[in-house]
Design a protein around this motif. Structure first.
Motif, short mmCIF file in Angstrom:
data_model
loop_
_atom_site.label_atom_id
_atom_site.label_comp_id
_atom_site.label_asym_id
_atom_site.label_seq_id
_atom_site.Cartn_x
_atom_site.Cartn_y
_atom_site.Cartn_z
N ILE A 16 0.84 -1.19 -0.01
CA ILE A 16 -0.05 -0.13 -0.01
C ILE A 16 0.91 1.24 -0.17
O ILE A 16 1.69 1.41 1.07
CB ILE A 16 -0.86 0.04 1.27
N PHE A 17 0.66 1.97 -0.86
CA PHE A 17 1.61 3.42 -1.11
C PHE A 17 0.43 4.63 -0.60
O PHE A 17 -0.67 4.77 -1.25
CB PHE A 17 2.16 3.36 -2.44
N THR A 18 0.92 5.45 -0.01
CA THR A 18 -0.17 6.52 0.34
C THR A 18 0.72 8.08 0.08
O THR A 18 1.96 8.07 0.60
CB THR A 18 -0.32 6.71 1.92
N LYS A 53 -3.98 10.13 -0.35
CA LYS A 53 -4.41 9.15 -1.33
C LYS A 53 -3.70 7.87 -1.22
O LYS A 53 -2.45 8.14 -0.86
CB LYS A 53 -4.39 9.70 -2.76
N SER A 54 -4.40 6.75 -1.30
CA SER A 54 -3.53 5.50 -1.02
C SER A 54 -3.96 4.52 -2.32
O SER A 54 -5.02 4.86 -2.90
CB SER A 54 -3.83 4.59 0.22
N VAL A 55 -3.05 3.98 -2.73
CA VAL A 55 -3.04 2.88 -3.94
C VAL A 55 -2.25 1.55 -3.51
O VAL A 55 -1.52 1.48 -2.67
CB VAL A 55 -2.56 3.38 -5.22
N ALA A 71 -5.07 -3.33 -10.55
CA ALA A 71 -6.19 -2.50 -10.16
C ALA A 71 -6.11 -0.87 -10.00
O ALA A 71 -6.89 -0.07 -10.10
CB ALA A 71 -6.94 -3.07 -8.92
N ASN A 72 -4.45 -0.62 -9.62
CA ASN A 72 -4.23 0.42 -9.69
C ASN A 72 -3.86 1.06 -10.84
O ASN A 72 -4.47 2.30 -11.33
CB ASN A 72 -3.00 0.63 -8.58
N ASN A 73 -2.88 0.48 -11.89
CA ASN A 73 -2.81 1.20 -13.02
C ASN A 73 -2.42 -0.05 -13.89
O ASN A 73 -1.61 -0.82 -13.54
CB ASN A 73 -1.67 2.17 -12.94
N ASN A 74 -2.87 -0.18 -15.19
CA ASN A 74 -2.63 -1.35 -15.86
C ASN A 74 -1.17 -1.38 -16.51
O ASN A 74 -0.66 -2.20 -17.14
CB ASN A 74 -3.46 -1.59 -17.01
N GLY A 113 4.53 13.84 1.18
CA GLY A 113 5.46 12.64 1.72
C GLY A 113 4.54 11.48 1.15
O GLY A 113 3.45 11.42 0.73
N ILE A 114 5.54 10.50 0.82
CA ILE A 114 4.99 9.16 0.10
C ILE A 114 5.60 8.11 1.12
O ILE A 114 6.75 8.21 1.48
CB ILE A 114 5.56 9.11 -1.22
N SER A 115 4.72 7.08 1.58
CA SER A 115 4.97 6.06 2.27
C SER A 115 4.48 4.76 1.76
O SER A 115 3.46 4.66 0.87
CB SER A 115 4.32 6.20 3.95
N GLN A 116 5.00 3.64 2.40
CA GLN A 116 4.91 2.26 1.84
C GLN A 116 4.32 1.26 2.99
O GLN A 116 5.21 1.35 4.00
CB GLN A 116 6.14 1.69 1.13
N SER A 117 3.41 0.63 2.93
CA SER A 117 3.07 -0.29 3.92
C SER A 117 3.05 -1.72 3.14
O SER A 117 2.48 -1.88 2.08
CB SER A 117 1.61 -0.01 4.52
#
Length: 127
Positions: free
Chosen positions: A38-40, A58-60, A65-68, A97-101
């Motif tokens: 998960i990227f926010t 915003k999270s993706v 499903a996010n981007n082909n 800020g961009i984070s990764q979960s």
């Protein structure tokens, strides 16, 4: 895990779609599988504000499903702010800020990938 940002933090033109491409590589430059990570992204007027006060939050999830164009098995993710989202921004500099979960990790790993500033510039009307 090292991160390489392909497109630099060029200004966001208000009202335009903004796309960032990220490639996730390890220390040996080998692509990392980011399936279901998960990227926010948060754009804030004041970096220390809680996410609840972010102008854009915003999270993706890494995957088709996010981007082909995503190639999550090879560490590639596209993060898009739609024109309708950037149209709501004021002309100013924001903290970004961009984070990764990684929810599949034993302790739900969360890491900050980027903290910086980004400028929002005026939109241009085309007649």
């Amino acid at each position: 895990m090292a991160t390489k940002t392909v497109n630099k933090l060029t200004p966001i033109r208000r009202g335009d779609t903004k796309i960032w491409e990220f490639n996730f590589l390890d220390e040996a430059n080998i692509a990392q599988d980011i399936t279901d990570h998960i990227f926010t992204i948060a754009l804030k007027e004041i970096i220390t504000d809680p996410n609840a006060k972010a102008t854009i939050l915003k999270s993706v999830v890494g995957g088709p499903a996010n981007n082909n164009l995503d190639d999550v098995l090879n560490g590639k993710l596209f993060f898009t702010l739609m024109a309708s989202e950037t149209a709501k921004l004021s002309i100013q500099t924001y903290s970004i800020g961009i984070s990764q979960s990684i929810p599949s990790a034993p302790e739900n790993i969360i890491r900050t990938l980027l903290v910086d500033e980004i400028q929002v510039i005026p939109d241009v009307a085309i007649n």
